[in-house]
Design an enzyme around this catalytic site. Sequence first.
Site, PDB file in Angstrom:
ATOM      1  N   ARG A  36       1.255  -1.230   0.006  1.00 23.48           N
ATOM      2  CA  ARG A  36       0.134   0.128  -0.422  1.00 23.48           C
ATOM      3  C   ARG A  36       0.364   1.424  -0.074  1.00 23.48           C
ATOM      4  O   ARG A  36       0.411   2.035   0.714  1.00 23.48           O
ATOM      5  CB  ARG A  36      -1.017   0.286   0.591  1.00 23.48           C
ATOM      6  CG  ARG A  36      -2.229  -1.013   1.473  1.00 23.48           C
ATOM      7  CD  ARG A  36      -2.937  -0.563   0.205  1.00 23.48           C
ATOM      8  NE  ARG A  36      -3.979  -1.821   0.337  1.00 23.48           N
ATOM      9  CZ  ARG A  36      -5.614  -1.656   0.535  1.00 23.48           C
ATOM     10  NH1 ARG A  36      -5.594  -0.968   1.331  1.00 23.48           N
ATOM     11  NH2 ARG A  36      -5.725  -2.991   0.571  1.00 23.48           N
ATOM     12  N   ARG A  40      -3.207   6.539  -0.029  1.00 29.26           N
ATOM     13  CA  ARG A  40      -4.143   7.702   0.453  1.00 29.26           C
ATOM     14  C   ARG A  40      -3.015   8.068   1.709  1.00 29.26           C
ATOM     15  O   ARG A  40      -3.411   9.583   2.269  1.00 29.26           O
ATOM     16  CB  ARG A  40      -5.057   7.281   1.559  1.00 29.26           C
ATOM     17  CG  ARG A  40      -6.360   7.211   0.323  1.00 29.26           C
ATOM     18  CD  ARG A  40      -7.254   6.759   1.355  1.00 29.26           C
ATOM     19  NE  ARG A  40      -7.182   4.524   1.966  1.00 29.26           N
ATOM     20  CZ  ARG A  40      -7.651   4.405   2.145  1.00 29.26           C
ATOM     21  NH1 ARG A  40      -9.182   4.675   2.942  1.00 29.26           N
ATOM     22  NH2 ARG A  40      -7.949   2.660   2.168  1.00 29.26           N
ATOM     23  N   ARG A  49      -6.434  11.707  -7.071  1.00 31.20           N
ATOM     24  CA  ARG A  49      -8.095  10.831  -7.275  1.00 31.20           C
ATOM     25  C   ARG A  49      -9.585  11.439  -7.101  1.00 31.20           C
ATOM     26  O   ARG A  49     -10.808  10.279  -6.855  1.00 31.20           O
ATOM     27  CB  ARG A  49      -7.814   9.707  -6.493  1.00 31.20           C
ATOM     28  CG  ARG A  49      -7.002   7.987  -6.162  1.00 31.20           C
ATOM     29  CD  ARG A  49      -8.063   7.462  -7.238  1.00 31.20           C
ATOM     30  NE  ARG A  49      -9.486   6.929  -6.759  1.00 31.20           N
ATOM     31  CZ  ARG A  49      -9.475   6.659  -5.699  1.00 31.20           C
ATOM     32  NH1 ARG A  49      -8.834   6.131  -4.698  1.00 31.20           N
ATOM     33  NH2 ARG A  49     -11.183   6.742  -4.933  1.00 31.20           N
ATOM     34  N   ASP A  85      -6.273  -3.210  -7.125  1.00 31.38           N
ATOM     35  CA  ASP A  85      -7.254  -3.799  -5.832  1.00 31.38           C
ATOM     36  C   ASP A  85      -7.233  -5.255  -6.734  1.00 31.38           C
ATOM     37  O   ASP A  85      -7.332  -5.181  -8.045  1.00 31.38           O
ATOM     38  CB  ASP A  85      -7.989  -3.095  -5.887  1.00 31.38           C
ATOM     39  CG  ASP A  85      -8.884  -3.485  -4.660  1.00 31.38           C
ATOM     40  OD1 ASP A  85      -8.117  -3.069  -4.050  1.00 31.38           O
ATOM     41  OD2 ASP A  85      -9.482  -4.832  -4.693  1.00 31.38           O
ATOM     42  N   TYR A 160     -14.816 -12.348  -0.010  1.00 30.46           N
ATOM     43  CA  TYR A 160     -15.703 -11.054  -0.718  1.00 30.46           C
ATOM     44  C   TYR A 160     -16.240 -11.669  -1.502  1.00 30.46           C
ATOM     45  O   TYR A 160     -17.852 -11.066  -1.114  1.00 30.46           O
ATOM     46  CB  TYR A 160     -14.390  -9.859  -1.423  1.00 30.46           C
ATOM     47  CG  TYR A 160     -13.474  -9.315  -0.375  1.00 30.46           C
ATOM     48  CD1 TYR A 160     -14.096  -8.071   0.085  1.00 30.46           C
ATOM     49  CD2 TYR A 160     -12.029  -9.665  -0.471  1.00 30.46           C
ATOM     50  CE1 TYR A 160     -13.199  -7.157   1.369  1.00 30.46           C
ATOM     51  CE2 TYR A 160     -11.439  -9.303   0.322  1.00 30.46           C
ATOM     52  CZ  TYR A 160     -11.637  -7.425   1.407  1.00 30.46           C
ATOM     53  OH  TYR A 160     -11.198  -7.457   1.888  1.00 30.46           O
TER      54      TYR A 160
HETATM   55  O1  CP3 Z   1       0.560   0.347  -3.323  1.00 30.84           O
HETATM   56  C1  CP3 Z   1      -0.405  -0.978  -3.437  1.00 30.84           C
HETATM   57  O2  CP3 Z   1      -0.369  -1.441  -2.608  1.00 30.84           O
HETATM   58  C2  CP3 Z   1      -0.798  -1.309  -4.573  1.00 30.84           C
HETATM   59  C3  CP3 Z   1      -2.558  -0.824  -4.516  1.00 30.84           C
HETATM   60  C4  CP3 Z   1      -3.259  -2.184  -3.966  1.00 30.84           C
HETATM   61  C5  CP3 Z   1      -4.604  -1.785  -3.810  1.00 30.84           C
HETATM   62  N1  CP3 Z   1      -5.266  -2.960  -2.737  1.00 30.84           N
HETATM   63  C6  CP3 Z   1      -5.419  -0.557  -3.745  1.00 30.84           C
HETATM   64  C7  CP3 Z   1      -6.326   0.444  -2.524  1.00 30.84           C
HETATM   65  C8  CP3 Z   1      -3.505  -3.142  -3.193  1.00 30.84           C
HETATM   66  C9  CP3 Z   1      -2.071  -3.779  -3.557  1.00 30.84           C
HETATM   67  C10 CP3 Z   1      -4.024  -3.782  -3.136  1.00 30.84           C
HETATM   68  C11 CP3 Z   1      -4.562  -4.990  -2.863  1.00 30.84           C
HETATM   69  C12 CP3 Z   1      -6.630  -5.331  -1.440  1.00 30.84           C
HETATM   70  N2  CP3 Z   1      -6.792  -4.547  -1.521  1.00 30.84           N
HETATM   71  C13 CP3 Z   1      -5.723  -6.289  -0.348  1.00 30.84           C
HETATM   72  C14 CP3 Z   1      -4.335  -7.462  -0.172  1.00 30.84           C
HETATM   73  C15 CP3 Z   1      -4.058  -6.462   0.412  1.00 30.84           C
HETATM   74  C16 CP3 Z   1      -4.111  -6.391   1.842  1.00 30.84           C
HETATM   75  O3  CP3 Z   1      -3.956  -4.898   2.795  1.00 30.84           O
HETATM   76  O4  CP3 Z   1      -3.891  -7.050   2.497  1.00 30.84           O
HETATM   77  C17 CP3 Z   1      -6.843  -6.055  -0.161  1.00 30.84           C
HETATM   78  C18 CP3 Z   1      -8.038  -7.207   0.941  1.00 30.84           C
HETATM   79  C19 CP3 Z   1      -7.326  -5.779  -0.752  1.00 30.84           C
HETATM   80  C20 CP3 Z   1      -9.201  -5.022  -0.218  1.00 30.84           C
HETATM   81  C21 CP3 Z   1      -9.159  -3.491  -0.139  1.00 30.84           C
HETATM   82  N3  CP3 Z   1      -9.224  -2.942  -1.199  1.00 30.84           N
HETATM   83  C22 CP3 Z   1      -9.749  -2.739   1.003  1.00 30.84           C
HETATM   84  C23 CP3 Z   1      -9.562  -3.756   2.264  1.00 30.84           C
HETATM   85  C24 CP3 Z   1      -9.953  -1.724   0.842  1.00 30.84           C
HETATM   86  C25 CP3 Z   1     -10.162  -0.759   1.827  1.00 30.84           C
HETATM   87  C26 CP3 Z   1     -11.197  -0.055   1.992  1.00 30.84           C
HETATM   88  C27 CP3 Z   1     -10.854   1.644   3.079  1.00 30.84           C
HETATM   89  O5  CP3 Z   1     -11.623   2.213   1.910  1.00 30.84           O
HETATM   90  O6  CP3 Z   1     -10.333   1.124   3.829  1.00 30.84           O
HETATM   91  C28 CP3 Z   1      -9.799  -1.452  -0.910  1.00 30.84           C
HETATM   92  C29 CP3 Z   1      -9.649  -0.315  -1.486  1.00 30.84           C
HETATM   93  C30 CP3 Z   1      -8.391   0.262  -1.644  1.00 30.84           C
HETATM   94  N4  CP3 Z   1      -7.451  -0.488  -2.733  1.00 30.84           N
HETATM   95  C31 CP3 Z   1      -8.283   1.315  -1.650  1.00 30.84           C
HETATM   96  C32 CP3 Z   1      -6.399   1.579  -2.218  1.00 30.84           C
HETATM   97  C33 CP3 Z   1      -5.085   2.626  -2.339  1.00 30.84           C
HETATM   98  C34 CP3 Z   1      -8.538   2.776  -0.715  1.00 30.84           C
HETATM   99  C35 CP3 Z   1      -9.376   3.540  -1.827  1.00 30.84           C
HETATM  100  C36 CP3 Z   1      -9.407   4.558  -2.379  1.00 30.84           C
HETATM  101  O7  CP3 Z   1      -7.961   5.453  -2.115  1.00 30.84           O
HETATM  102  O8  CP3 Z   1     -10.208   5.596  -1.611  1.00 30.84           O
END
Ligand code: CP3
Length: 353
Positions: A36, A40, A49, A85, A160
């Site tokens: 990540r 954010r 974004r 994602d 999911y």
């Molecule tokens: O920089 C990186 O690591 C690459 C981007 C990345 C994202 N998601 C972007 C994202 C990666 C590798 C993921 C994988 C992901 N997504 C996982 C596995 C990694 C982990 O954290 O265990 C999982 C479980 C998800 C599912 C998911 N997507 C979640 C739990 C969330 C967060 C929800 C929240 O708002 O708190 C997301 C959304 C997400 N994926 C965001 C980002 C940058 C946030 C969305 C935003 O910026 O509006």
Amino acid sequence: MTTDARTTPLDDAITSPFLRACRGLEPSHTPVWFMRQAGRSLPEYLAIREGVPMLESCFRTDMVVEITMQPVRRHGVDAAIFFSDIVVPLKAIGVDLDIVPGTGPVVAEPIRSAEQVGALRDLEPDDVTSITDAVRGLVQELDGTPLIGFAGAPFTLASYLVEGGPSRDHRRTKELMYGSPDLWHALLGRIAAIAGQFLRLQVEAGASAIQLFDSWAGALSPADYDTYVRPHSTAVLESVADLDVPRIHFGVGTGELLSRMGDAGADVVGVDWRVPLADAIGRVGPRAVQGNLDPTLLFAPTEVVHARAAEVIEAGRAARGHVFNLGHGVLPATDPDALTRLVDFVHSYEPEA
Ligand code: CP3
């Protein structure tokens, strides 16, 4: 680092510290990147974004390239991870889902029947051309810094799909797993094919390593992991075995599963912060490890962060290879300067005589 002294000319040609550590070769410095790292914590991410929904940004080539580059430019990390994602390939085959801010992936019609499983079709290259174009563009722009491709592992994606959204106890997922094992294996088999194809397309477009995220596998006992999950994770990792890129496999709360996750076919096992890295190394045997600083440590004073980081680096020397990372993703409230300072610390770290 307990690396093999005999290196081949092919090994010598690999200069990236990240790729060398993944392969158990001596790197010039301990490589570091952050799960990540794009997202954010970065004001430039929040700016780009603005007004663009998360999933839309994942399918826009220009945004994927720019957001992936942001942490590389800012922090000087040793690897980029392509901005996307885990649910993107499911969206690409037509599953009705969204990523809800503050919640995560939400699936409109949770999958619990054989008909719904049967409707999960294979991922075709044409489904993700905007993404593979981004990977190609990134490889140019990264100019030698490796790009990590990734996918969600079958169990985490199934959670999911079956729950319809995030879940604390994975109750419905396990209900299906224990109650309808044939349907369960059919579902995980479909997801494994999709995730494997997604990884393959990323590597064919130029990604030089992959990470398979089984974030929620820590909810399983070792025996259930072996019976219901491991064969499918193995299938995903196996589907890119011929492409000769390092395969990283990571989950949260997986202390009791680390050796099994390695045996699923990982070259590098990701470790969360709950397990001392030295113990994790004992469990995974002759594989590289990645991790494992607690992400909340970045809210501590710099001296504390760096003292703990030094302990992680020192522990990592016993591994076949060590890639420094956090034990899970960067928290959104993290000060990005703390991350930059940590990268500099890891890169310049010298053990005390
Ligand atoms: O920089 C990186 O690591 C690459 C981007 C990345 C994202 N998601 C972007 C994202 C990666 C590798 C993921 C994988 C992901 N997504 C996982 C596995 C990694 C982990 O954290 O265990 C999982 C479980 C998800 C599912 C998911 N997507 C979640 C739990 C969330 C967060 C929800 C929240 O708002 O708190 C997301 C959304 C997400 N994926 C965001 C980002 C940058 C946030 C969305 C935003 O910026 O509006």
